[in-house]
Design an enzyme around this catalytic site. Structure first.
Site, PDB file in Angstrom:
ATOM      1  N   ASP A 170       0.934  -1.126  -0.091  1.00  0.00           N
ATOM      2  CA  ASP A 170       0.038  -0.130  -0.048  1.00  0.00           C
ATOM      3  C   ASP A 170       0.964   1.372   0.050  1.00  0.00           C
ATOM      4  O   ASP A 170       1.725   1.507   1.001  1.00  0.00           O
ATOM      5  CB  ASP A 170      -0.876   0.085   1.308  1.00  0.00           C
ATOM      6  CG  ASP A 170      -1.989   0.986   1.281  1.00  0.00           C
ATOM      7  OD1 ASP A 170      -2.157   1.800   0.107  1.00  0.00           O
ATOM      8  OD2 ASP A 170      -2.681   1.236   2.347  1.00  0.00           O
ATOM      9  N   ASP A 215      -2.894   2.647  -5.978  1.00  0.00           N
ATOM     10  CA  ASP A 215      -1.845   2.496  -5.291  1.00  0.00           C
ATOM     11  C   ASP A 215      -1.727   1.202  -4.113  1.00  0.00           C
ATOM     12  O   ASP A 215      -1.020   1.401  -3.236  1.00  0.00           O
ATOM     13  CB  ASP A 215      -1.532   3.909  -4.504  1.00  0.00           C
ATOM     14  CG  ASP A 215      -2.727   3.981  -3.529  1.00  0.00           C
ATOM     15  OD1 ASP A 215      -3.698   3.842  -3.625  1.00  0.00           O
ATOM     16  OD2 ASP A 215      -2.421   4.746  -2.388  1.00  0.00           O
ATOM     17  N   GLU A 216      -2.483   0.203  -4.613  1.00  0.00           N
ATOM     18  CA  GLU A 216      -2.559  -0.730  -3.527  1.00  0.00           C
ATOM     19  C   GLU A 216      -2.920  -2.052  -4.164  1.00  0.00           C
ATOM     20  O   GLU A 216      -3.659  -2.100  -5.228  1.00  0.00           O
ATOM     21  CB  GLU A 216      -3.725  -0.328  -2.310  1.00  0.00           C
ATOM     22  CG  GLU A 216      -4.102  -1.327  -1.496  1.00  0.00           C
ATOM     23  CD  GLU A 216      -5.555  -0.799  -0.772  1.00  0.00           C
ATOM     24  OE1 GLU A 216      -5.695  -1.333   0.313  1.00  0.00           O
ATOM     25  OE2 GLU A 216      -5.961   0.432  -1.013  1.00  0.00           O
TER      26      GLU A 216
END
Lengths: 365, 411
Positions: free
Chosen positions: B16, B110-111
């Protein structure tokens, strides 16, 4: 406008029309019902601009007039009053007052002249048939209407006259239902009209009695008088697909099965079919039908059924709901499913039935 | 083989990025480094999309109205978002992830989850996998940090990645997972919202360990099926696989307007634009949508939506647009509106089960749109647009025209 009547007298016409009063209407007046008093008649009208219902009842009147009030509120108030209550309605200024015993309600109103009604429809022909037969016609076809297709002409039921035949056809692009009845006398004009979905469903609620029903077809409307209720629906202005091209006429092989047993097997299998797609797989062998369903949780259902079938082995997928709907609409104990291949439509009908058929497109699983 | 490996019958990583949008801004503008910054629209009516770690001690967080965030942290700099840049870096990051595992399940820009089972031979013990992943992300992005959780299930890996943010690496061996979770509050149970937390509190359960030690049949009695779900999680049991072909729940595109409008024709222009964007993304992903939703936000920030299903799932912009226009007339609010959006939902894969059609569809729109896809691919998305659409390419990135992410069934 001033009148008195028992709770039941007022409730009856209200209950008959309340279905078309939309809860979330875009025009405030469509949430209203029109109350019109003339001599000793109270007429209650509701409309959603597509379907209009008018119901009448005898009341004691002191003065005539017409006004509109919020329909659902008036209905809920009348319903909540004790049985046998005597209701007085009177208009003063821009309010309608309802009194019953020690209860008193004041409702807002809108002007009657602003309420959109369809008075005259340009009658083209009137068709007469038995209520029950007509109800069956709708029952056997309505489930195949599209719900909210961008092809707006599919969101309704085609009624077609051809001499003494009245034909109903519905299709949502995946399946089609067709049913016919005989008219009392030949139609004056062979034509096609499309009744919108909402109209068909409301009409089904009204039909129930013995006796005849007159369908008056106008240029843009269809009107039916039934049990003191006047039903008017707009017609969909569009061209219905050529259904004849869709009903298969090159059936290669036919399954004959016990309708009840097939239905039950499909119903059981459907429990474990994918909730989104509702797919079931039919595996055909000589005199044998295997039904399989599975879902994303890897659960599986398998049903084996003895049938009459001497065609080639075949595997074909269907939306189980479509099959069940069609099977429910077949009258006979036995049912025939006519197939060509896994990518072609399936024709479902009773072995001796001539006036009803159902077409279901397969699903690629 | 290392002794520590013995107990790892499964290895899952959750990675993350740390305050992604804000970190990207600080990366690109060194002047912003070390300063509290808020990424979001500066128009006074925007919300905070991401706050940098320097701003977080002031109680500022994502989703907070910008005005409120400014009151809490008056020194913070407000930076307008640059979604194209975030997308660009996201692609780089996801490429790094895919160097570590063939099975990557992105949850957002983003994860992601990475299935690492069986890759000890390549990357060494789990802790080393995490270290190398962090290093690789930092190198590829020239400085962005990622927090990584490594464990034997998606759930524990996800909790672990959030345990030591920012720039954290938390390794929880499966055999130690239950003990590790025990002291954490019940709010860390996946799916436990405020309502569930209140119920747990009423049952006297404060920590995950309390839940693990409670009577599972009592939990089911109190919470229904969710009860057994929470019980499994509290015991660190989560059998969900990492799915590389994640299926998006919905795909949407929305535009915050330069100036508020109540004019249907103007709104329809935006609907058309969003429908085009959504349909193109559907086609690129091989998805079809069974429903479409129109979203309007009034000048007073009231969010209104109307949605409907299609009788036949589609990836054609023209059909999305037509339905969206019909839905537009179903809104009772007359505006003015500040935001217009179209979302396709109830998505299916084109390759999945497909109901065949009885009636022949007119395929012209579909063919036209596929051709436009190819033109956009070669010459860029701004080369062709619909006549009547006043779209200008100048400054398009300055307004928050957010072709937002596919919403997945995350945790």
């Amino acid at each position: 406008m001033k009148l008195s009547a028992s709770r039941e007298t007022i409730l009856k016409p209200l209950r008959a029309v309340i279905g078309v009063v939309e809860r979330r209407q875009t025009m405030p007046i469509l949430g209203h019902v029109l109350l019109a008093v003339q001599e000793n008649q109270l007429s209650v009208t509701a409309t959603d601009l597509e379907v209009e219902l008018l119901a009448q009842t005898e009341v004691e009147t002191e003065s005539q007039g017409a006004i509109t009030v919020p329909g659902r509120k008036l209905y809920d108030i009348c319903r909540a009053l004790p049985e046998g209550a005597k209701i007085d309605l009177s208009v003063s200024g821009d309010k309608l007052t309802l009194k019953a015993g020690r209860s008193r309600f004041t409702l807002s109103t809108l002007r009657a002249v602003d309420f959109p009604t369809v008075e005259e429809i340009a009658t083209q022909q009137t068709l007469t048939t038995k209520q029950q037969t007509f109800q069956k016609l709708l029952e056997k076809t309505h489930f195949s209407m599209a719900q909210q297709d961008v092809r707006y002409y599919l969101n309704g039921l085609l009624l077609e006259t051809e001499d003494t035949t009245l034909r109903a056809v519905a299709t949502d692009g995946h399946r089609l239902a067709l049913s016919e009845l005989k008219l009392k006398s030949a139609a004056e004009k062979n034509e096609q009209v499309i009744v919108p979905r909402k109209g068909v469903l409301e009409l089904q609620r009204l039909l129930n009695d013995e006796g005849d029903v007159d369908l008056t077809i106008g240029a843009g409307h269809i009107r039916v008088h039934l049990n003191g209720i006047r039903f008017t629906s707009k017609l969909i202005d569009g061209r219905f697909p050529e259904y004849n091209k869709v009903v298969p006429n090159d059936i290669k092989s036919v399954i004959t099965a016990n309708r009840g047993l097939l239905r039950q097997a499909l119903q059981r299998a459907s429990i474990l079919s994918n909730e989104k797609y509702r797919g079931v797989r039919l595996d055909l062998g000589e005199n044998n039908l295997n039904i399989k369903a599975n879902n994303p949780e890897q659960e599986e259902a398998e049903e084996t059924l003895e049938v009459e079938y001497d065609g080639p082995s075949m595997e074909i997928g269907f939306n189980v709901n479509y099959l069940l709907d069609a099977l429910s609409a077949v009258d006979e104990d036995q049912v025939q499913l006519g197939l060509s291949d896994a990518n072609s439509s399936c024709l479902i009908k009773g072995p001796t039935t001539k006036n009803a058929k159902f077409v279901v497109m397969p699903m690629r699983l | 083989m290392n002794n520590a490996l013995h107990n790892w019958d499964r290895i899952v990583i959750h990675a993350d990025m740390d305050s992604f949008y804000a970190a990207v801004e600080q990366l690109d503008d060194p002047g912003l480094q070390g300063h509290p910054i808020l990424v979001g629209s500066n128009s006074g009516r925007g919300v905070v999309l991401t706050a940098s770690y320097e701003a977080r001690p002031f109680g500022v967080g994502s989703g907070m109205p910008m005005a409120q965030a400014q009151r809490l942290c008056p020194d913070a700099l407000i930076v307008p978002p640059r979604f194209k840049r975030y997308q660009e870096l996201s692609t780089i990051i996801m490429t790094v992830f895919s160097d570590f595992s063939p099975i990557v399940e992105p949850l957002s820009l983003d994860e992601a989850f990475l299935e690492m089972t069986g890759s000890e031979g390549l990357f060494g013990e789990p802790k080393n996998m995490g270290r190398q992943l962090k290093e690789a992300v930092k190198t590829a992005t020239q400085g962005l940090t990622v927090s990584v959780g490594v464990s034997g299930s998606k759930y524990v890996a996800k909790v672990a990645s959030g345990f030591a943010k920012p720039d954290g690496l938390t390794v929880v061996p499966p055999t130690a997972a239950r003990r590790w979770l025990a002291p954490l509050p019940v709010s860390k149970l996946w799916g436990a919202g405020e309502k569930t937390q209140t119920r747990f509190a009423a049952m006297g359960l404060k920590t995950i360990g309390d839940v693990a030690n409670s009577n599972p049949s009592l939990l089911v009695k109190q919470l229904g099926n969710a009860g057994s779900h929470f019980y499994s999680l509290s015991c660190a049991k989560d059998a969900r696989k990492v799915k590389s072909q994640h299926t998006a729940k919905s795909i949407g595109s929305e535009h915050t307007l330069d100036r508020d409008t109540r004019h249907p024709r103007e709104i329809k222009n935006y609907l058309r634009r969003s429908a085009d964007a959504v349909a193109r993304r559907l086609r690129n992903k091989g998805l079809i949508a069974a429903g479409v939703r129109v979203k309007l936000k009034t000048s007073e920030f009231q969010l209104l939506t109307r949605q409907e299903h299609f009788d036949e799932p589609t990836d054609v912009a023209d059909i999305l647009y037509k339905k969206a226009s019909v839905l537009l007339s179903a809104f009772q609010h007359s505006g003015p509106f500040r935001l217009v959006g179209v979302t396709a939902f109830d998505l299916r894969t084109v390759k999945g089960p497909l109901q065949l059609s009885l009636l022949k569809r007119d395929g012209r729109e579909r063919r036209l749109e596929s051709t436009l896809d190819k033109i956009a691919e070669r010459f860029g998305e701004d080369v062709v647009h619909r006549a009547g659409d006043p779209k200008t390419t100048l400054g398009a990135d300055l307004v928050a025209n957010l072709d937002f992410l596919d919403n997945t069934e995350g945790m």
